[in-house]
Design an enzyme around this catalytic site. Structure first.
Site, PDB file in Angstrom:
ATOM      1  N   ASP A   1       0.992  -1.024  -0.006  1.00 36.44           N
ATOM      2  CA  ASP A   1       0.085   0.330  -0.089  1.00 36.44           C
ATOM      3  C   ASP A   1       0.718   0.980  -0.079  1.00 36.44           C
ATOM      4  OD1 ASP A   1      -1.910   1.665   0.506  1.00 36.44           O
ATOM      5  OD2 ASP A   1      -2.880   0.736   1.391  1.00 36.44           O
TER       6      ASP A   1
ATOM      7  N   ASP B   1      -2.507   4.429  -2.645  1.00 43.11           N
ATOM      8  CA  ASP B   1      -3.899   5.079  -1.677  1.00 43.11           C
ATOM      9  C   ASP B   1      -3.813   6.472  -2.057  1.00 43.11           C
ATOM     10  OD1 ASP B   1      -4.582   4.957   1.239  1.00 43.11           O
ATOM     11  OD2 ASP B   1      -3.712   7.535   0.603  1.00 43.11           O
TER      12      ASP B   1
ATOM     13  N   GLU C   1      -6.826   3.856  -5.774  1.00 44.50           N
ATOM     14  CA  GLU C   1      -8.060   4.471  -5.036  1.00 44.50           C
ATOM     15  C   GLU C   1      -8.257   6.133  -5.401  1.00 44.50           C
ATOM     16  OE1 GLU C   1      -9.194   4.831  -0.169  1.00 44.50           O
ATOM     17  OE2 GLU C   1      -7.079   6.043  -0.877  1.00 44.50           O
TER      18      GLU C   1
ATOM     19  N   HIS D   1     -10.475  -1.575   5.617  1.00 44.67           N
ATOM     20  CA  HIS D   1      -9.486  -0.297   7.171  1.00 44.67           C
ATOM     21  C   HIS D   1     -10.744   0.840   6.710  1.00 44.67           C
ATOM     22  CE1 HIS D   1      -7.676   1.171   4.138  1.00 44.67           C
ATOM     23  NE2 HIS D   1      -6.890   2.446   4.826  1.00 44.67           N
ATOM     24  N   ASP D   2     -10.965   1.466   6.128  1.00 44.33           N
ATOM     25  CA  ASP D   2     -12.136   2.905   5.999  1.00 44.33           C
ATOM     26  C   ASP D   2     -13.263   2.711   6.679  1.00 44.33           C
ATOM     27  OD1 ASP D   2      -9.176   4.292   6.289  1.00 44.33           O
ATOM     28  OD2 ASP D   2      -9.871   3.879   3.540  1.00 44.33           O
TER      29      ASP D   2
HETATM   30  C1  GLC Z   1      -6.471   6.713   2.507  1.00 45.78           C
HETATM   31  C2  GLC Z   1      -6.694   5.306   3.431  1.00 45.78           C
HETATM   32  C3  GLC Z   1      -6.653   5.822   4.800  1.00 45.78           C
HETATM   33  C4  GLC Z   1      -5.395   6.678   4.977  1.00 45.78           C
HETATM   34  C5  GLC Z   1      -6.227   8.303   3.348  1.00 45.78           C
HETATM   35  C6  GLC Z   1      -5.225   9.297   4.033  1.00 45.78           C
HETATM   36  O1  GLC Z   1      -7.989   7.081   1.944  1.00 45.78           O
HETATM   37  O2  GLC Z   1      -6.905   4.872   2.904  1.00 45.78           O
HETATM   38  O3  GLC Z   1      -6.672   4.973   5.924  1.00 45.78           O
HETATM   39  O4  GLC Z   1      -6.387   7.702   5.985  1.00 45.78           O
HETATM   40  O5  GLC Z   1      -6.101   7.255   2.219  1.00 45.78           O
HETATM   41  O6  GLC Z   1      -3.386   8.638   3.180  1.00 45.78           O
END
Ligand code: GLC
Ligand code: CA
Length: 569
Positions: free
Chosen positions: A98, A199, A256, A331-332
């Site tokens: 990641d 990410d 993402e 995880h979010d």
């Molecule tokens: C993405 C991750 C999240 C994180 C954010 C900032 O959305 O999945 O967990 O807080 O990026 O890096």
């Protein structure tokens, strides 16, 4: 459609801090992960997506990186990492890192230098601006509450951070930054990692001139969202990364990318775009969020027809032109069985039904740790039990706005990212076998009923159901590559579809709720020769597939060989 290993894979996401603690400091670590590879192999997944393990002060559990080429002390050492990679490879498993390229930690040496002076050579590694009218340079709102701008006294300027103030955004219009990042990505590839989840990648480009946003009432996401999301130049930068670095390795990439529909997603994942293999879309993550009020925190009942519309659109548009990443949780997000199933009365059947969906759509399925045993949301009594930076900032902001404590806590119980971050429940020993001492965040008190040890012993468990779904995917190409067709588009409780590849046809029937609706096989699907591949209830004697009364959250998957002519029409 071109066959690819990453299309045929099943991905398992590990959030290291909560997976398994090997040394009793209450924090999950790399050695802990290594000790559980047998378990993951037993489940049958072949790719692990590892949430960040890089050096980090941990303000966002590793999504704030202070050294891209080192390991966070709490997680172990580079030797541990190398061993993990080796152990995985010797089992035929692949490792997807990641990688956070949108921002670093404020403790990254680049940022420490950058904030020293306006003429520091690293000043332009980040985005600095003068204030405006005694306030921040513009009105953009951060994902984690408040302005995206943080004032820095040292040079009397503000730096931009889309997430927390401990996560300053990198300046992707600086070619030196791009070179640094390319070299770093290459460094990991040379080490032998098998892919990346990028990410927040859709945010690396910000609107020219950083103008104010004029949509103060935008909801669901943050204000000014369109000023830093999916802008044209993101594609140029990704193509550049692909052509210079990624292209030379046989890897898997997923970005993402919130805020887009499938047509736009094709710009990232379309065959021939030379960008990414797949993206995480967010449309279905908003079906239970109010369209007014404070975005994701404002939970409303969701509707199956909307889910069908969204997913069918992704399935249809990307077929033969790109590739989907299918998920309910990460995880979010809150725990899937608590959010889309029923974690009280029908936890087991509803978790299995939800799994059936993700694993029988076209695209690569993603499992989030604990989902395979049906782990649920937590209901912490006090704000002191929460750890997540987004949650804590939101709590504070709402308190400042005068929102009553209990109302905020209600929202957290439904939506806090900590729902998915409580420790993995391994067994019935204290702290669910996650750690020998005090865990960094409380263990869900239901671990006596929900844990891996029991799941392994029970042939009817959610775990064994996942295992079977994963095996079926390996046996039947139609599950991977078949063309999706929605059945019963207007049924408000049953989600049914076929998937067709050559002469194989899959029929998937899912009852998304607890009532017992009647499934009627559409006339253009013949019941001839249907073989039941998997279901979450035993079939009843003498049942008629043309008229089937479904039990709560019932899921069935049938396989049928079509006569040659049927397929050629
Ligand atoms: C993405 C991750 C999240 C994180 C954010 C900032 O959305 O999945 O967990 O807080 O990026 O890096
Ligand atoms: Ca540890």
């Amino acid at each position: 459609m071109k066959p690819k290993w990453w299309k045929e894979s099943v991905v398992y996401q590990i959030y290291p801090i909560s997976f398994k603690d090997s040394n009793g400091d209450g924090i999950g670590d790399l050695k802990g992960i290594i000790s559980k590879l047998d378990y993951l192999q037993e489940l049958g997944v072949n790719v692990i997506w590892l949430s960040p393990i890089y050096k980090s002060p941990g303000h966002d559990n590793g999504y704030d990186i202070s050294d891209y080429c080192d390991i966070m002390e709490q997680f172990g050492t580079m030797e541990d990492f190398d061993r993990l990679l080796q152990d995985m490879h010797s089992r035929g498993m692949k490792l997807m890192m990641d990688l956070v390229l949108n921002h670093t930690s404020h403790k990254h040496p680049w940022f420490i230098e950058s904030r020293q002076s306006k003429d520091n050579p690293k000043r332009d590694y980040y985005i600095w601006r003068k204030g405006k009218n005694g306030g921040p340079p513009n009105n953009w709102e951060s994902y984690f509450s408040g302005s995206v701008w943080e004032y820095d006294e040292q040079t009397d300027e503000y730096y931009l951070h889309l997430y927390s103030k401990y996560q300053p955004d990198l300046n992707w219009s600086n070619p030196v930054v791009i070179d640094e990042l390319h070299n770093m990505v290459e460094w990991w590839l040379k080490k032998g990692v098998d892919g990346f989840r990028f990410d927040a990648i859709s945010h690396i480009v910000k609107a020219e001139g950083l103008p104010d946003a004029d949509n103060p009432h935008q909801t669901k996401t943050v204000r000014a969202y369109e000023m830093f999301s999916n802008l044209e130049n993101v594609h140029t930068l990704l193509q550049n990364l692909h052509d210079k670095v990624l292209y030379y390795y046989d890897i898997m990439t997923v970005g993402e990318t919130s805020g887009l529909g499938p047509e736009q997603a094709l710009d990232y994942v379309g065959d021939g775009r030379r960008e990414l293999n797949m993206t995480f879309q967010f449309e279905h993550m908003f079906i239970d969020a109010a369209s007014s009020g404070s975005g994701k925190w404002n939970v409303v009942p969701w509707n199956l027809l909307e889910l069908k519309k969204i997913i069918s659109n992704w399935q249809n548009v990307l077929h033969d032109r790109g590739w989907n990443a299918n998920y309910w949780c990460n995880h979010d997000q809150p725990r899937s069985v608590s959010r889309f199933g029923n974690d009280v009365l029908y936890r087991v059947p509803s978790a299995k039904m939800l799994a059936t969906f993700i694993h029988t759509l076209e695209g690569t399925p993603y499992i989030y740790q604990g989902e395979e045993i049906g782990m649920t949301n937590i209901a912490f009594e006090s704000i002191d039990d929460y750890r997540d930076v987004e949650t804590l900032n939101y709590y504070e902001e709402q308190r400042d706005n005068g929102v009553p404590e209990e109302e905020i806590m209600q929202a957290l119980r439904k939506r806090s990212r900590d729902n998915a971050r409580t420790p993995m429940q391994w067994d019935t020993t204290p702290n669910a076998g996650f750690t020998k001492r005090t865990p960094w965040i409380k263990v869900n008190s239901n671990y006596m009923e929900i844990n891996v040890a029991d799941a392994l012993n029970d042939p009817d468990s959610i775990f064994h159901y996942y295992k079977k779904l994963i095996q079926l995917r390996k046996q039947h190409k139609v599950i991977v590559y078949g063309r999706y067709k929605l059945l019963l588009p207007l049924h408000s409780e049953i989600y049914a579809y076929t998937r067709t590849l050559d002469n194989d046809q899959l029929l998937v029937i899912l009852n998304f709720f607890e009532r017992e609706p009647l499934f009627e096989l559409p006339k253009d699907v013949s019941p001839e020769g249907m073989e039941l591949l998997i279901s979450n209830y035993p079939p009843e004697k003498n049942e008629d597939l043309c008229k089937l009364k479904l039990r709560p959250y019932e899921a069935r998957v049938y396989l049928q060989r079509l006569p040659k002519s049927a397929n050629e029409q």
